[in-house]
Design an enzyme around this catalytic site. Sequence first.
Site, PDB file in Angstrom:
ATOM      1  N   LEU A 198      -5.263   4.414  -0.860  1.00 37.50           N
ATOM      2  CA  LEU A 198      -6.386   3.835  -0.112  1.00 37.50           C
ATOM      3  C   LEU A 198      -6.261   2.327   0.074  1.00 37.50           C
ATOM      4  CD1 LEU A 198      -9.836   5.322  -1.227  1.00 37.50           C
ATOM      5  CD2 LEU A 198      -8.736   5.462   0.992  1.00 37.50           C
ATOM      6  N   SER A 199      -5.179   1.732  -0.379  1.00 44.02           N
ATOM      7  CA  SER A 199      -5.054   0.277  -0.369  1.00 44.02           C
ATOM      8  C   SER A 199      -4.657  -0.246   1.012  1.00 44.02           C
ATOM      9  CB  SER A 199      -3.995  -0.151  -1.389  1.00 44.02           C
ATOM     10  OG  SER A 199      -3.551  -1.459  -1.140  1.00 44.02           O
ATOM     11  N   PRO A 200      -5.462  -1.141   1.598  1.00 41.08           N
ATOM     12  CA  PRO A 200      -5.102  -1.664   2.919  1.00 41.08           C
ATOM     13  C   PRO A 200      -3.833  -2.513   2.889  1.00 41.08           C
ATOM     14  CG  PRO A 200      -6.961  -2.890   2.024  1.00 41.08           C
ATOM     15  CD  PRO A 200      -6.734  -1.715   1.113  1.00 41.08           C
TER      16      PRO A 200
END
EC number: 5.99.1.4
Length: 200
Positions: free
Chosen positions: A11-13
């Site tokens: 989920l890390s941008p």
Amino acid sequence: MAQIDYYFATLSPFTYLAGARLEEIAAKHSATINYKPLDIMALFGRTGGTPPKDRHRSRIEYRAQDLLRQSKNLGMDFNLQPAHWPTNMAPSSYAVIAAVKGGSGDVGKLVQAFLRACWAEEKDIAQDDVIRDCLSQAGFDPSLADSGLLVGAETYAANLEEAVDRGVFGAPFYITEDDQRFWGQDSLNDLDRHLTEMKG
């Protein structure tokens, strides 16, 4: 052969903005990537970090500006406020773990597919149909989504403990076999340079 331990969150941008550059660097140096998905929110709590929503307004505003600048610089589609963020990272992480252990596709492409689904395609990567589609895109049997859930859960938890022990505090995070640590997609050039120096 060089080894790169790669700690990341699906989920890390900033992990999304790394794109395929880690895989390109690894191929250049004939290095093996050990993919280690983890719970980034739990990692923040264990290492003195703060979840994005709980940060001071100045940090939230800077993060938003920086993400938009970086995505523009990289020419990557990016939605600052995706419809399905945050969501449960565990199912997609389990799929990556299953792919590493028993698949014949491209793990790097799978990780990128999950990240792109969240940050550019408005999909919920906790949903079974999205997970299966990402597996298929990366050349894996979609049924991997149903396999090794217990092992996936155990490995996911173990990755977090290992990360804390090894000094990881964010994502993406890269550690070489000589314990040089690189945090963030903007440190990939430094990782590339270090691997060159290791060979020389």
